[in-house]
Design a protein around this motif. Structure first.
Motif, PDB file in Angstrom:
ATOM      1  N   SER A  21       0.652  -1.244   0.044  1.00 28.23           N
ATOM      2  CA  SER A  21       0.001   0.017  -0.029  1.00 28.23           C
ATOM      3  C   SER A  21       0.924   1.157   0.082  1.00 28.23           C
ATOM      4  O   SER A  21       0.471   2.249  -0.314  1.00 28.23           O
ATOM      5  N   ASN A  22       2.033   1.173   0.612  1.00 25.18           N
ATOM      6  CA  ASN A  22       3.021   2.390   0.374  1.00 25.18           C
ATOM      7  C   ASN A  22       3.907   2.071  -1.059  1.00 25.18           C
ATOM      8  O   ASN A  22       5.084   2.772  -0.805  1.00 25.18           O
ATOM      9  N   ASP A  23       3.599   1.497  -1.793  1.00 24.16           N
ATOM     10  CA  ASP A  23       4.308   1.215  -3.149  1.00 24.16           C
ATOM     11  C   ASP A  23       5.894   0.830  -2.563  1.00 24.16           C
ATOM     12  O   ASP A  23       6.941   1.156  -3.358  1.00 24.16           O
ATOM     13  N   LEU A  24       5.870  -0.036  -1.770  1.00 23.11           N
ATOM     14  CA  LEU A  24       7.534  -0.652  -1.212  1.00 23.11           C
ATOM     15  C   LEU A  24       7.613  -2.014  -1.334  1.00 23.11           C
ATOM     16  O   LEU A  24       8.658  -2.513  -1.199  1.00 23.11           O
ATOM     17  N   GLU A  41       2.638  -1.720  16.580  1.00 19.30           N
ATOM     18  CA  GLU A  41       1.114  -1.915  17.026  1.00 19.30           C
ATOM     19  C   GLU A  41       0.625  -0.975  17.748  1.00 19.30           C
ATOM     20  O   GLU A  41       0.966  -0.131  18.682  1.00 19.30           O
ATOM     21  N   LEU A  42      -0.853  -0.568  17.081  1.00 19.84           N
ATOM     22  CA  LEU A  42      -1.685   0.222  17.866  1.00 19.84           C
ATOM     23  C   LEU A  42      -2.995  -0.259  17.827  1.00 19.84           C
ATOM     24  O   LEU A  42      -3.363  -0.982  16.995  1.00 19.84           O
ATOM     25  N   HIS A  43      -3.723  -0.545  19.190  1.00 21.23           N
ATOM     26  CA  HIS A  43      -4.546  -1.107  19.630  1.00 21.23           C
ATOM     27  C   HIS A  43      -4.691  -2.458  19.262  1.00 21.23           C
ATOM     28  O   HIS A  43      -5.869  -3.013  18.525  1.00 21.23           O
ATOM     29  N   GLY A  44      -3.767  -3.336  19.057  1.00 21.23           N
ATOM     30  CA  GLY A  44      -3.723  -4.651  18.650  1.00 21.23           C
ATOM     31  C   GLY A  44      -3.452  -5.076  17.265  1.00 21.23           C
ATOM     32  O   GLY A  44      -3.388  -6.081  17.035  1.00 21.23           O
ATOM     33  N   SER A  45      -3.293  -3.823  16.587  1.00 23.24           N
ATOM     34  CA  SER A  45      -3.088  -4.308  14.985  1.00 23.24           C
ATOM     35  C   SER A  45      -1.991  -3.427  14.668  1.00 23.24           C
ATOM     36  O   SER A  45      -1.494  -2.295  14.952  1.00 23.24           O
ATOM     37  N   VAL A  46      -1.172  -4.026  13.452  1.00 21.82           N
ATOM     38  CA  VAL A  46       0.262  -3.957  13.046  1.00 21.82           C
ATOM     39  C   VAL A  46      -0.153  -2.596  12.150  1.00 21.82           C
ATOM     40  O   VAL A  46      -0.570  -2.725  11.251  1.00 21.82           O
ATOM     41  N   VAL A  47       0.685  -1.603  12.336  1.00 23.23           N
ATOM     42  CA  VAL A  47       0.335  -0.154  11.608  1.00 23.23           C
ATOM     43  C   VAL A  47       1.608   0.329  11.080  1.00 23.23           C
ATOM     44  O   VAL A  47       1.572   1.186  10.411  1.00 23.23           O
ATOM     45  N   GLY A  48       2.604  -0.226  11.460  1.00 27.22           N
ATOM     46  CA  GLY A  48       4.144   0.197  10.769  1.00 27.22           C
ATOM     47  C   GLY A  48       4.988  -1.033  10.770  1.00 27.22           C
ATOM     48  O   GLY A  48       4.876  -2.017  11.594  1.00 27.22           O
ATOM     49  N   ALA A  78       7.594   1.863   6.479  1.00 30.47           N
ATOM     50  CA  ALA A  78       6.379   2.046   6.049  1.00 30.47           C
ATOM     51  C   ALA A  78       5.295   2.253   7.462  1.00 30.47           C
ATOM     52  O   ALA A  78       5.245   1.374   8.162  1.00 30.47           O
ATOM     53  N   VAL A  79       4.442   3.338   7.231  1.00 30.77           N
ATOM     54  CA  VAL A  79       3.299   3.372   8.060  1.00 30.77           C
ATOM     55  C   VAL A  79       1.946   3.361   7.622  1.00 30.77           C
ATOM     56  O   VAL A  79       1.873   4.008   6.434  1.00 30.77           O
ATOM     57  N   ALA A  80       0.893   2.848   7.952  1.00 31.36           N
ATOM     58  CA  ALA A  80      -0.271   2.807   7.421  1.00 31.36           C
ATOM     59  C   ALA A  80      -0.844   4.276   7.320  1.00 31.36           C
ATOM     60  O   ALA A  80      -0.645   5.230   8.275  1.00 31.36           O
ATOM     61  N   ASP A  81      -1.428   4.718   6.271  1.00 30.22           N
ATOM     62  CA  ASP A  81      -2.083   6.162   5.924  1.00 30.22           C
ATOM     63  C   ASP A  81      -2.558   6.772   6.912  1.00 30.22           C
ATOM     64  O   ASP A  81      -2.503   7.850   7.686  1.00 30.22           O
ATOM     65  N   THR A  82      -3.721   5.636   7.763  1.00 28.73           N
ATOM     66  CA  THR A  82      -4.473   6.347   8.793  1.00 28.73           C
ATOM     67  C   THR A  82      -3.664   6.563  10.130  1.00 28.73           C
ATOM     68  O   THR A  82      -4.332   7.243  11.074  1.00 28.73           O
TER      69      THR A  82
END
Length: 168
Positions: A21-24, A41-48, A78-82
């Motif tokens: 999603s980060n074109d990487l 991880e934030l709130h139990g989800s991998v975001v970076g 990479a970090v999730a857009d959100t």
């Protein structure tokens, strides 16, 4: 603040999606063989995610004049857009700097990826204290002393939660 930890096999599909999603990503099944990889991880989800080599002699191999010797080299972040602009990227970079210091390295380097988001990537790394060293050409290396990143984190007086082994 995010929880920073080593990647676990259960994270591979999420990391693959995050990189793509980060074109990487390279479009293949994610396999971190031979890399050091941490996730946020934030709130139990991998975001970076950050892929790096704790021991690297990138500058010497490339014949870079300003090469500071063996260092830790960041390959991909990479970090999730959100979750951008929430401290995830800085927490990943700080954890890499902490591990580099533990390994006895004093310098952290990277080559910001090209592409549509190259300008914002460079702005992020500059805000974290990294600067261009050597010639300014495609694939140019950026870096700074590990202490600069760790000192900036200490100045922010926010403790960085981290875990050095997978929690699965």
């Amino acid at each position: 603040m995010p929880l920073i930890r080593d990647i676990a096999q259960a994270d591979y599909s999420v990391v693959e999606e995050l990189l793509n999603s980060n074109d990487l990503g390279d479009g293949r099944f994610y396999d971190p063989e031979g890399l050091d990889v941490i996730v946020a991880e934030l709130h139990g989800s991998v975001v970076g995610v950050a892929e790096f080599q704790i021991h690297c002699d990138f500058g010497h191999d490339e014949g870079r004049e300003a090469h500071p010797g063996e260092q830790t080299f960041v390959l991909t972040m990479a970090v999730a857009d959100t979750d951008r602009r929430s401290g995830v990227g800085r927490a990943l970079l700080t954890e890499i700097a902490r591990r580099a210091q533990e390994a006895g390295h004093t310098f952290l380097a990277l080559a910001p990826q090209d592409g549509d988001d190259a300008t914002s990537r460079q702005a992020f790394f500059q805000a974290c204290g990294l600067t261009l060293y050597g010639s300014d050409k495609p694939g140019a290396a950026w870096g700074c002393p590990v202490s600069k990143i760790l000192d900036a984190d200490a100045t922010n007086s926010r403790p960085l939660p981290h875990q050095t082994s997978p929690s699965h």
